[in-house]
Design a protein around this motif. Structure first.
Motif, PDB file in Angstrom:
ATOM      1  N   MET A   1       1.259  -0.999   0.500  1.00  0.00           N
ATOM      2  CA  MET A   1       0.124  -0.166  -0.220  1.00  0.00           C
ATOM      3  C   MET A   1       0.820   1.038  -0.223  1.00  0.00           C
ATOM      4  SD  MET A   1      -3.240   0.923  -0.319  1.00  0.00           S
ATOM      5  CE  MET A   1      -4.101   2.590   0.704  1.00  0.00           C
ATOM      6  N   ARG A   2       1.648   1.053   1.039  1.00  0.00           N
ATOM      7  CA  ARG A   2       3.005   2.319   0.980  1.00  0.00           C
ATOM      8  C   ARG A   2       3.171   3.213  -0.149  1.00  0.00           C
ATOM      9  NH1 ARG A   2       3.186   4.946   5.577  1.00  0.00           N
ATOM     10  NH2 ARG A   2       2.857   2.808   6.548  1.00  0.00           N
ATOM     11  N   PHE A   3       4.086   1.477  -1.106  1.00  0.00           N
ATOM     12  CA  PHE A   3       4.537   2.285  -2.339  1.00  0.00           C
ATOM     13  C   PHE A   3       3.603   2.336  -3.663  1.00  0.00           C
ATOM     14  CE2 PHE A   3       5.996   0.092  -6.537  1.00  0.00           C
ATOM     15  CZ  PHE A   3       7.006   1.148  -6.853  1.00  0.00           C
ATOM     16  N   SER A   4       3.261   1.743  -3.443  1.00  0.00           N
ATOM     17  CA  SER A   4       2.171   1.982  -4.430  1.00  0.00           C
ATOM     18  C   SER A   4       1.454   3.898  -4.092  1.00  0.00           C
ATOM     19  CB  SER A   4       0.973   1.653  -3.944  1.00  0.00           C
ATOM     20  OG  SER A   4       0.609   0.086  -4.437  1.00  0.00           O
ATOM     21  N   PHE A   5       0.980   4.298  -2.719  1.00  0.00           N
ATOM     22  CA  PHE A   5       0.308   5.050  -2.927  1.00  0.00           C
ATOM     23  C   PHE A   5       1.598   6.545  -3.282  1.00  0.00           C
ATOM     24  CE2 PHE A   5       1.219   9.281  -0.612  1.00  0.00           C
ATOM     25  CZ  PHE A   5      -0.521   9.668  -0.476  1.00  0.00           C
ATOM     26  N   ASP A   6       2.841   5.780  -2.805  1.00  0.00           N
ATOM     27  CA  ASP A   6       4.295   6.717  -3.595  1.00  0.00           C
ATOM     28  C   ASP A   6       4.717   7.028  -4.995  1.00  0.00           C
ATOM     29  OD1 ASP A   6       4.868   7.289  -0.674  1.00  0.00           O
ATOM     30  OD2 ASP A   6       6.295   5.718  -0.474  1.00  0.00           O
ATOM     31  N   ALA A   7       4.174   5.790  -5.752  1.00  0.00           N
ATOM     32  CA  ALA A   7       4.079   5.998  -7.403  1.00  0.00           C
ATOM     33  C   ALA A   7       3.070   5.907  -7.637  1.00  0.00           C
ATOM     34  CB  ALA A   7       4.068   4.556  -7.484  1.00  0.00           C
ATOM     35  N   ALA A   8       1.666   6.159  -6.856  1.00  0.00           N
ATOM     36  CA  ALA A   8       0.276   6.917  -7.414  1.00  0.00           C
ATOM     37  C   ALA A   8       0.693   8.534  -7.117  1.00  0.00           C
ATOM     38  CB  ALA A   8      -0.252   6.187  -7.176  1.00  0.00           C
ATOM     39  N   SER A   9       1.698   9.110  -6.663  1.00  0.00           N
ATOM     40  CA  SER A   9       1.216   9.919  -5.859  1.00  0.00           C
ATOM     41  C   SER A   9       2.556  11.220  -6.546  1.00  0.00           C
ATOM     42  CB  SER A   9       1.063  10.444  -4.187  1.00  0.00           C
ATOM     43  OG  SER A   9       2.077  10.058  -3.746  1.00  0.00           O
TER      44      SER A   9
ATOM     45  N   LEU B   1       0.807   9.952   4.653  1.00  0.00           N
ATOM     46  CA  LEU B   1      -0.097   8.455   3.990  1.00  0.00           C
ATOM     47  C   LEU B   1       0.216   7.800   6.027  1.00  0.00           C
ATOM     48  CD1 LEU B   1      -2.263   6.276   2.771  1.00  0.00           C
ATOM     49  CD2 LEU B   1      -0.042   5.336   2.343  1.00  0.00           C
ATOM     50  N   HIS B   2      -1.079   7.335   5.900  1.00  0.00           N
ATOM     51  CA  HIS B   2      -0.940   7.075   8.204  1.00  0.00           C
ATOM     52  C   HIS B   2      -1.268   5.798   7.900  1.00  0.00           C
ATOM     53  CE1 HIS B   2       1.066  10.860   9.358  1.00  0.00           C
ATOM     54  NE2 HIS B   2       0.372  11.605   8.744  1.00  0.00           N
TER      55      HIS B   2
ATOM     56  N   HIS C   1     -10.409  -7.029   4.430  1.00  0.00           N
ATOM     57  CA  HIS C   1     -10.240  -5.673   4.365  1.00  0.00           C
ATOM     58  C   HIS C   1      -9.578  -4.155   4.278  1.00  0.00           C
ATOM     59  CE1 HIS C   1     -13.879  -8.087   4.019  1.00  0.00           C
ATOM     60  NE2 HIS C   1     -13.971  -8.037   3.365  1.00  0.00           N
ATOM     61  N   LEU C   2      -9.825  -2.919   3.302  1.00  0.00           N
ATOM     62  CA  LEU C   2      -8.664  -2.136   3.756  1.00  0.00           C
ATOM     63  C   LEU C   2     -10.154  -0.937   3.990  1.00  0.00           C
ATOM     64  CD1 LEU C   2      -6.451  -0.107   2.899  1.00  0.00           C
ATOM     65  CD2 LEU C   2      -7.240   0.264   0.468  1.00  0.00           C
ATOM     66  N   GLN C   3      -9.399   0.216   5.302  1.00  0.00           N
ATOM     67  CA  GLN C   3     -10.778   1.197   5.234  1.00  0.00           C
ATOM     68  C   GLN C   3     -10.786   1.665   5.206  1.00  0.00           C
ATOM     69  OE1 GLN C   3     -13.186   0.403   8.745  1.00  0.00           O
ATOM     70  NE2 GLN C   3     -15.001   1.689   8.512  1.00  0.00           N
ATOM     71  N   VAL C   4     -11.119   2.803   4.427  1.00  0.00           N
ATOM     72  CA  VAL C   4     -10.271   4.364   4.931  1.00  0.00           C
ATOM     73  C   VAL C   4     -10.790   5.425   5.416  1.00  0.00           C
ATOM     74  CG1 VAL C   4     -10.065   6.329   3.381  1.00  0.00           C
ATOM     75  CG2 VAL C   4      -9.622   4.524   2.251  1.00  0.00           C
ATOM     76  N   LYS C   5     -10.258   5.599   7.144  1.00  0.00           N
ATOM     77  CA  LYS C   5     -11.210   6.569   8.171  1.00  0.00           C
ATOM     78  C   LYS C   5     -11.528   7.121   7.942  1.00  0.00           C
ATOM     79  CE  LYS C   5     -12.017   3.953  11.920  1.00  0.00           C
ATOM     80  NZ  LYS C   5     -11.980   3.219  12.937  1.00  0.00           N
ATOM     81  N   GLN C   6     -10.599   8.685   7.260  1.00  0.00           N
ATOM     82  CA  GLN C   6     -10.295   9.649   7.433  1.00  0.00           C
ATOM     83  C   GLN C   6      -9.523  10.262   5.514  1.00  0.00           C
ATOM     84  OE1 GLN C   6      -8.609  11.473  11.157  1.00  0.00           O
ATOM     85  NE2 GLN C   6      -8.796  13.749  10.427  1.00  0.00           N
ATOM     86  N   ILE C   7     -10.653  11.488   5.275  1.00  0.00           N
ATOM     87  CA  ILE C   7      -8.689  12.344   4.640  1.00  0.00           C
ATOM     88  C   ILE C   7      -9.500  13.492   4.471  1.00  0.00           C
ATOM     89  CG2 ILE C   7      -8.792  12.825   2.419  1.00  0.00           C
ATOM     90  CD1 ILE C   7     -10.750  10.371   1.000  1.00  0.00           C
ATOM     91  N   GLU C   8      -7.977  14.243   4.965  1.00  0.00           N
ATOM     92  CA  GLU C   8      -7.907  15.656   5.537  1.00  0.00           C
ATOM     93  C   GLU C   8      -7.244  16.401   4.071  1.00  0.00           C
ATOM     94  OE1 GLU C   8      -5.285  17.915   9.016  1.00  0.00           O
ATOM     95  OE2 GLU C   8      -6.645  15.691   9.283  1.00  0.00           O
TER      96      GLU C   8
END
Length: 70
Positions: free
Chosen positions: A1-9, A19-20, A61-68
């Motif tokens: 997840m962390r690698f994908s976020f870094d690559a996608a952003s 990303l927390h 499962h993956l759950q997004v709890k908050q986006i700021e």
């Protein structure tokens, strides 16, 4: 997840975002010793008997709890 976020952003407006992640152990049922157990990895064995005959019951499962956004 962390690698994908870094690559996608990379090279986007989200390039400097943080990303927390928090992880919760998955719950699985062991078919060998009939115990409900916590596992931390998909390839983990039963902590009671060592069997890999596990059925994951929750935690896949993956759950997004908050986006700021600022």
């Amino acid at each position: 997840m962390r690698f994908s976020f870094d690559a996608a952003s990379r090279q986007t407006l989200a390039a400097d975002c943080q990303l927390h992640l928090s992880y919760l152990p998955a719950q699985a049922w062991c078919w060998t010793c009939s115990a409900s157990v916590e596992i931390e990895r998909h390839d983990a064995g039963c902590p009671h008997c060592g069997s890999h005959a596990l059925q994951v019951e929750s935690g896949s499962h993956l759950q997004v709890k908050q986006i700021e956004v600022e």
